[in-house]
Design a protein around this motif. Structure first.
Motif, PDB file in Angstrom:
ATOM      1  N   ASN A  96     -15.438 -25.210 -33.527  1.00 61.75           N
ATOM      2  CA  ASN A  96     -15.875 -24.270 -32.500  1.00 61.75           C
ATOM      3  C   ASN A  96     -15.653 -24.849 -31.104  1.00 61.75           C
ATOM      4  N   ASP A  97     -15.981 -26.123 -30.946  1.00 63.46           N
ATOM      5  CA  ASP A  97     -15.834 -26.748 -29.629  1.00 63.46           C
ATOM      6  C   ASP A  97     -14.368 -26.892 -29.220  1.00 63.46           C
ATOM      7  N   SER A  98     -13.494 -27.196 -30.189  1.00 69.24           N
ATOM      8  CA  SER A  98     -12.090 -27.424 -29.844  1.00 69.24           C
ATOM      9  C   SER A  98     -11.286 -26.128 -29.801  1.00 69.24           C
ATOM     10  N   ALA A  99     -11.446 -25.272 -30.810  1.00 71.87           N
ATOM     11  CA  ALA A  99     -10.621 -24.065 -30.902  1.00 71.87           C
ATOM     12  C   ALA A  99     -11.167 -22.913 -30.069  1.00 71.87           C
ATOM     13  N   LEU A 100     -12.497 -22.833 -29.922  1.00 80.91           N
ATOM     14  CA  LEU A 100     -13.120 -21.716 -29.213  1.00 80.91           C
ATOM     15  C   LEU A 100     -13.790 -22.153 -27.920  1.00 80.91           C
ATOM     16  N   GLU A 101     -13.575 -23.404 -27.526  1.00 81.23           N
ATOM     17  CA  GLU A 101     -14.193 -23.946 -26.312  1.00 81.23           C
ATOM     18  C   GLU A 101     -15.713 -23.797 -26.352  1.00 81.23           C
ATOM     19  N   GLY A 102     -16.274 -23.897 -27.557  1.00 84.33           N
ATOM     20  CA  GLY A 102     -17.721 -23.832 -27.714  1.00 84.33           C
ATOM     21  C   GLY A 102     -18.319 -22.449 -27.663  1.00 84.33           C
ATOM     22  N   LYS A 103     -17.479 -21.410 -27.487  1.00 83.63           N
ATOM     23  CA  LYS A 103     -18.006 -20.059 -27.256  1.00 83.63           C
ATOM     24  C   LYS A 103     -18.448 -19.347 -28.523  1.00 83.63           C
ATOM     25  N   GLY A 104     -18.213 -19.947 -29.671  1.00 85.61           N
ATOM     26  CA  GLY A 104     -18.635 -19.313 -30.912  1.00 85.61           C
ATOM     27  C   GLY A 104     -20.082 -19.574 -31.276  1.00 85.61           C
ATOM     28  N   PHE A 105     -20.749 -20.398 -30.484  1.00 87.26           N
ATOM     29  CA  PHE A 105     -22.154 -20.726 -30.746  1.00 87.26           C
ATOM     30  C   PHE A 105     -22.965 -20.483 -29.482  1.00 87.26           C
ATOM     31  N   VAL A 106     -24.112 -19.799 -29.625  1.00 84.53           N
ATOM     32  CA  VAL A 106     -25.027 -19.552 -28.500  1.00 84.53           C
ATOM     33  C   VAL A 106     -26.120 -20.614 -28.560  1.00 84.53           C
ATOM     34  N   ASN A 107     -26.229 -21.425 -27.504  1.00 85.17           N
ATOM     35  CA  ASN A 107     -27.206 -22.510 -27.478  1.00 85.17           C
ATOM     36  C   ASN A 107     -28.640 -21.977 -27.540  1.00 85.17           C
ATOM     37  N   TRP A 108     -29.495 -22.755 -28.159  1.00 84.67           N
ATOM     38  CA  TRP A 108     -30.891 -22.372 -28.318  1.00 84.67           C
ATOM     39  C   TRP A 108     -31.552 -22.182 -26.955  1.00 84.67           C
ATOM     40  N   THR A 109     -32.208 -21.030 -26.801  1.00 78.03           N
ATOM     41  CA  THR A 109     -32.836 -20.674 -25.533  1.00 78.03           C
ATOM     42  C   THR A 109     -34.272 -20.213 -25.776  1.00 78.03           C
ATOM     43  N   PRO A 110     -35.245 -20.727 -25.000  1.00 86.37           N
ATOM     44  CA  PRO A 110     -36.643 -20.308 -25.201  1.00 86.37           C
ATOM     45  C   PRO A 110     -36.819 -18.804 -24.997  1.00 86.37           C
ATOM     46  N   GLU A 140     -37.268 -20.148 -30.043  1.00 83.96           N
ATOM     47  CA  GLU A 140     -35.954 -20.348 -29.430  1.00 83.96           C
ATOM     48  C   GLU A 140     -34.936 -19.512 -30.191  1.00 83.96           C
ATOM     49  N   ILE A 141     -34.032 -18.870 -29.453  1.00 87.07           N
ATOM     50  CA  ILE A 141     -33.012 -18.008 -30.053  1.00 87.07           C
ATOM     51  C   ILE A 141     -31.637 -18.639 -29.844  1.00 87.07           C
ATOM     52  N   GLY A 142     -30.845 -18.690 -30.897  1.00 84.31           N
ATOM     53  CA  GLY A 142     -29.489 -19.248 -30.793  1.00 84.31           C
ATOM     54  C   GLY A 142     -28.770 -19.136 -32.126  1.00 84.31           C
ATOM     55  N   GLY A 143     -27.569 -19.704 -32.190  1.00 80.93           N
ATOM     56  CA  GLY A 143     -26.819 -19.717 -33.443  1.00 80.93           C
ATOM     57  C   GLY A 143     -25.379 -19.275 -33.275  1.00 80.93           C
ATOM     58  N   PHE A 144     -24.630 -19.329 -34.376  1.00 82.00           N
ATOM     59  CA  PHE A 144     -23.236 -18.898 -34.367  1.00 82.00           C
ATOM     60  C   PHE A 144     -23.140 -17.380 -34.196  1.00 82.00           C
ATOM     61  N   LEU A 145     -22.055 -16.937 -33.576  1.00 83.44           N
ATOM     62  CA  LEU A 145     -21.763 -15.513 -33.484  1.00 83.44           C
ATOM     63  C   LEU A 145     -21.251 -15.056 -34.850  1.00 83.44           C
ATOM     64  N   THR A 146     -22.126 -14.486 -35.624  1.00 82.47           N
ATOM     65  CA  THR A 146     -21.790 -14.147 -37.005  1.00 82.47           C
ATOM     66  C   THR A 146     -20.615 -13.181 -37.092  1.00 82.47           C
ATOM     67  N   LYS A 147     -20.613 -12.154 -36.252  1.00 86.90           N
ATOM     68  CA  LYS A 147     -19.625 -11.086 -36.402  1.00 86.90           C
ATOM     69  C   LYS A 147     -18.197 -11.542 -36.149  1.00 86.90           C
ATOM     70  N   THR A 148     -17.996 -12.387 -35.147  1.00 87.49           N
ATOM     71  CA  THR A 148     -16.626 -12.737 -34.753  1.00 87.49           C
ATOM     72  C   THR A 148     -16.317 -14.223 -34.867  1.00 87.49           C
ATOM     73  N   VAL A 149     -17.096 -14.931 -35.653  1.00 90.64           N
ATOM     74  CA  VAL A 149     -16.767 -16.324 -35.964  1.00 90.64           C
ATOM     75  C   VAL A 149     -16.911 -16.562 -37.461  1.00 90.64           C
ATOM     76  N   VAL A 150     -18.028 -16.117 -38.014  1.00 90.64           N
ATOM     77  CA  VAL A 150     -18.319 -16.385 -39.423  1.00 90.64           C
ATOM     78  C   VAL A 150     -17.783 -15.271 -40.314  1.00 90.64           C
ATOM     79  N   GLN A 151     -18.197 -14.028 -40.073  1.00 89.86           N
ATOM     80  CA  GLN A 151     -17.817 -12.930 -40.975  1.00 89.86           C
ATOM     81  C   GLN A 151     -16.394 -12.445 -40.725  1.00 89.86           C
ATOM     82  N   ASN A 152     -15.961 -12.428 -39.491  1.00 89.64           N
ATOM     83  CA  ASN A 152     -14.596 -12.030 -39.123  1.00 89.64           C
ATOM     84  C   ASN A 152     -13.982 -13.102 -38.255  1.00 89.64           C
ATOM     85  N   CYS A 153     -12.664 -13.125 -38.208  1.00 93.13           N
ATOM     86  CA  CYS A 153     -12.020 -14.168 -37.415  1.00 93.13           C
ATOM     87  C   CYS A 153     -12.180 -13.878 -35.921  1.00 93.13           C
TER      88      CYS A 153
END
Length: 560
Positions: free
Chosen positions: A373-387, A397-410
């Motif tokens: 994610n950090d190299s290919a997507l410049e870190g944009k595929g993960f939303v950092n934990w936010t209070p 805290e809310i955060g995590g991978f973008l399921t729709k366009t990183v995990v479930q779909n390319c």
């Protein structure tokens, strides 16, 4: 050159417009058909593609493709559209032109238009259709919802001394399981982002899915009730979307092979899916493996058996699936293509067949995915934990991978690549269909008014005209029929059954230890003849038809 770009996922309106433009620009090759209308009024658009200068669509062997049985697996609909686009926009390429002269393509990009529209235009996720099921109203528990308004439903982590999760020491963005003996430190519960419905206090628990219907569990083959197969529906083909698909397939007996497009995992699934592969006919297994090797060559994805290698528990296999119905009831070779390979792209190896993994291995896998994610997507595929101040749980805290366009779909940047390689395989797959050809056509004069008309009929395809041994066992595919439009005088019928013709599949020749070993091969050519009464100079017509291998209409001129 392709007409459309493949850099994002098309909404219903975009997809409809793209299909209409392609149909309007290529009227001699295509026909846009609505096979059904969804409960919310959206069409299930199917594109029929063939070169009708060489015969009608129904007279040729046909290849079927669909996407989006599952609403969120939108990579499939884009691959289907790309295949349509390639066949029409690049129809002057010799290889494509040859395909369209010989075969028909039926391509349905989106089985579940209502579900996919929700998925693409809201933060919500769902399996298939936005209809309350199996319960008519929301059940108690946590209901996924975009609380902070960022357009995504992510994860919530909540500090809890009894929590089973902790922050990974390798990457603070990742959550890992707490060690069995670990007592000191900060621990968390982790849930989907959302609100608790009808909550009476106590530990939060996820609510049953409000939209739990699974269209790919609604087909007749080994269909099971909801208690045995989640998402199955009230009865086989109870849903309008699946009923429309089944009606179309059954009304088009020229369909001889199929691919159904899903996500995710980067794997090609071959039948059977309802019994061990060793219980399937040997001819069928050999066919599935040979075509699967082509799939791997083009996509890089392994081809594995559904029952033995895809399901982690053979005693709890999925039933009522579309591919199982095609093969298990109709004898049609069908492949499920699970698109997008996040794990493999991240450097995780030996993914298939599935194996149970320890918590430590899972942590290592997620570290690799985060590095990708950090190299290919410049870190944009993960939303950092936010209070966030949750109205029921307090500080979270809310955060995590973008399921729709990183995990479930390319990610959209990888979509064109995914489309191209999958299209290449499916076009090669279409070339395996059985195909009738007349190798020799003779009209010999017997006497002044009697002629012997003979035709050497062959199957030029890889698959037999009955497609699979399973089809033979179930008697689902009718024999080849040959008919001459003339006065037959030898007592034999003008219209007769010819049986079936083998394809290249199943022939016995092998090279072993440097030598060739042959054997008796099944019949792939037959001589068909009639004794007719006619005059020199007349032209008689012979029609030879096969449900799966096409129809030949052969004019024969009687010349001395």
């Amino acid at each position: 050159m392709l007409t459309w770009t493949y850099d994002h996922y098309y909404t219903y309106e975009e997809l409809t417009q793209a299909l209409k433009v392609l149909a309007e620009e290529h009227p001699k090759l295509s026909k846009l058909i609505s096979i059904g209308v969804s409960p919310e009024g959206r069409h299930q658009w199917l594109m029929q593609i063939t070169d009708e200068s060489t015969g009608t669509a129904e007279s040729k062997p046909a290849y079927y493709i669909d996407g989006n049985h599952h609403a969120g697996e939108v990579t499939g609909s884009m691959v289907a559209l790309h295949t349509i686009d390639h066949l029409l926009s690049e129809s002057e390429i010799p290889e494509v032109a040859s395909l369209l002269k010989r075969y028909t393509f039926y391509i349905l990009p989106r089985v579940s238009p209502d579900g996919s529209e929700v998925y693409l235009t809201t933060p919500d996720m769902l399996r298939s259709a936005p209809r309350m099921y199996p319960e008519p109203e929301l059940q108690p528990g946590l209901i996924p919802q975009d609380l902070n308004g960022d357009g995504h439903i992510l994860l919530m982590r909540v500090k809890n001394a009894h929590g089973e999760w902790k922050v990974s020491p390798q990457d603070s963005r990742l959550m890992i399981k707490r060690h069995p003996d670990e007592e000191e430190g900060d621990f968390y519960r982790v849930f989907q982002e959302g609100l608790l419905h009808d909550w009476q206090g106590g530990e939060p628990e996820p609510a049953p899915a409000k939209w739990g219907l699974d269209l790919n569990r609604n087909y007749p083959c080994q269909w099971g009730v909801e208690s045995k197969q989640a998402g199955a529906g009230a009865y086989p083909l109870s849903e309008p979307e699946t009923r429309a698909v089944a009606d179309f397939v059954l009304s088009h007996p020229n369909i001889g092979s199929a691919s159904t497009l899903h996500t995710t995992g980067g794997v090609i699934l071959r039948p059977p899916g309802i019994k061990p592969e060793k219980q399937a006919p040997k001819l069928d297994v050999a066919i599935f493996k040979a075509i699967g090797e082509m799939a791997t060559e083009e996509t890089g994805y392994p081809c594995i058996n559904i029952y033995d290698e895809f399901f982690s528990d053979p005693n709890s296999f999925s039933s009522g699936a579309f591919d199982d119905w095609l093969y298990g009831h109709l004898g049609i070779p069908a492949y499920t293509i699970e698109l997008w390979d996040l794990a493999n792209r991240s450097g995780i190896k030996d993914i298939w067949p599935r194996k149970d993994k320890t918590d430590k291995v899972l942590e290592e896998d997620n570290v690799k995915i985060m590095a990708w994610n950090d190299s290919a997507l410049e870190g944009k595929g993960f939303v950092n934990w936010t209070p966030f101040q949750h109205p029921q749980l307090g500080e979270v805290e809310i955060g995590g991978f973008l399921t729709k366009t990183v995990v479930q779909n390319c990610p959209p940047a990888f979509l064109h690549q995914e489309c191209e390689k999958t299209t290449r395989f499916m076009l090669r797959h279409a070339k395996t269909l059985p195909r009738l050809v007349a190798d020799e056509i003779k009209a010999e004069k017997v006497d002044q008014q009697t002629w012997r008309v003979s035709i050497k009929l062959s199957n030029a395809g890889y698959l037999p005209t009955h497609l699979t041994q399973e089809a033979v066992n179930m008697k689902t595919i009718k024999e080849i029929v040959a008919e001459i439009q003339a006065n037959v005088v030898d007592g034999a019928p003008a219209k007769r059954k010819v049986g079936h013709l083998a394809g290249r599949a199943g022939r016995s020749g092998k090279f072993e230890s440097g030598g060739f070993r042959g054997g008796k091969d099944p019949v792939f050519s037959k001589q068909v003849q009639w004794l007719i009464q006619a005059q020199a100079g007349e032209t008689v017509t012979v029609k030879i038809s096969s449900h799966k291998a096409g129809t030949l209409v052969i004019p024969v001129t009687l010349t001395e």
